[in-house]
Design an enzyme around this catalytic site. Sequence first.
Site, PDB file in Angstrom:
ATOM      1  CB  ALA A  90      44.169  36.177   0.233  1.00  0.00           C
ATOM      2  CG  ASP A  98      42.323  33.761   3.292  1.00  0.00           C
ATOM      3  OD1 ASP A  98      41.150  33.937   3.715  1.00  0.00           O
ATOM      4  OD2 ASP A  98      43.312  34.188   3.202  1.00  0.00           O
TER       5      ASP A  98
HETATM    6  O1  MRU Z   1      44.423  35.171   8.832  1.00  0.00           O
HETATM    7  P1  MRU Z   1      44.130  36.322   7.734  1.00  0.00           P
HETATM    8  O2  MRU Z   1      43.925  37.874   8.516  1.00  0.00           O
HETATM    9  O3  MRU Z   1      45.173  36.472   6.829  1.00  0.00           O
HETATM   10  O4  MRU Z   1      42.775  36.034   7.026  1.00  0.00           O
HETATM   11  C1  MRU Z   1      42.436  37.052   6.160  1.00  0.00           C
HETATM   12  C2  MRU Z   1      40.857  36.681   5.494  1.00  0.00           C
HETATM   13  O5  MRU Z   1      40.465  35.504   5.846  1.00  0.00           O
HETATM   14  C3  MRU Z   1      40.431  37.558   4.598  1.00  0.00           C
HETATM   15  O6  MRU Z   1      39.003  37.583   4.741  1.00  0.00           O
HETATM   16  C4  MRU Z   1      40.833  37.030   3.303  1.00  0.00           C
HETATM   17  O7  MRU Z   1      42.468  36.948   3.006  1.00  0.00           O
HETATM   18  C5  MRU Z   1      40.412  37.969   2.005  1.00  0.00           C
HETATM   19  S1  MRU Z   1      41.286  39.379   2.082  1.00  0.00           S
HETATM   20  C6  MRU Z   1      41.045  40.420   0.769  1.00  0.00           C
END
Ligand code: MRU
Length: 353
Positions: free
Chosen positions: A51, A240
């Site tokens: 995110a 997210d």
């Molecule tokens: O699909 P992604 O890899 O973008 O998902 C990322 C996540 O779910 C993370 O846990 C979230 O973004 C937190 S990152 C600091």
Amino acid sequence: MPDNAVETLRWRSDAIEMIDQRLLPATVTYVRCDSAATVAEAIRSMVIRGAPAIGVAAAYGVALEALRHKDADPASFQASLDAGIALLAQSRPTAVNLFWALKRMRAFAQSLATLEPAQVAGQLLAEAHRIREEDIRINQDMGAYGASLLPDGARVMTHCNAGALATAGHGTALGVFRSAVTQGKRLSVIANETRPFLQGARLTAWEMVRENIPVTLVTDNMAGYMMRSGAVDAVVVGADRVAANGDVANKIGTYMVAVLAARHNIPFYVACPLSTIDLTLETGDAIPIEERDAAEVKGFRDCIWAPEGVSVRNPSFDVTPAELVTALITEKGIVHNETLMAGGLSSFVDSVS
Ligand code: MRU
């Protein structure tokens, strides 16, 4: 940054370069983006993910689009900027940091409306650099708060990758681990593999191994066994999007881990910057959940293990209800479950913003 810190995004010769996370850990290579369209595609195709990192990338996407059109007349410049922002907004739906960054960049551009396009473009680039630097500082502040929750010797499970790769640096959940280690705590990490995109196996494990933080990789379906056998002291994950009532959207499988943690009386912490909290949504039910390509479930790269014709679901995120969250760790302090349950998240955000 320490010598072995990962540079997730770097500004080089008038373009933003992003480490290609699809190829890690086998290959470390950077993808160069010089427009809103190329940044949007990098986000969509998961060159960059996580995110906060998506938010920082989007800010650079806006600045790059402004630079591309800096010699246009003000009306065409504005139209190009709006089109670039619209394109970036369509890249991925769940992480609210993307929309937070686009809103900040748009508002900043509006505040500069009396300047020439070339000056606005220069200022937007400076703002993108600021967002990147702020993100690293925020993660360090969050890390210090989160580390105070982990005892010396803690064995901590995490899901997905909420590390330096998911941010501009340091990480959210992995930032908590890094800060705890810097404080002198002996910590070990249990990284859930995180099917289907394998962010845990490919990215979290890679980050921890290269920094010599002890890490053990397990598949997602081993989480219950690990907890029941007493091998997990705490869970820390990223987020997210967090709704006003404290419901947390994070990588698919997080809900399952939270339910298991509650069953075994293991604290379940969520590290999230304030930019991940979306007070416009009352509950997690309103958070848009991205559904990704079936190919990610049917196989990995060239290896396909599912039969042709099978129907597939691939929701990329799930929502963990606030009642299962022991505390949210933010850069401005810790929000405990009692506060969430009393509906106090928005007052907390208002009081620290
Ligand atoms: O699909 P992604 O890899 O973008 O998902 C990322 C996540 O779910 C993370 O846990 C979230 O973004 C937190 S990152 C600091």
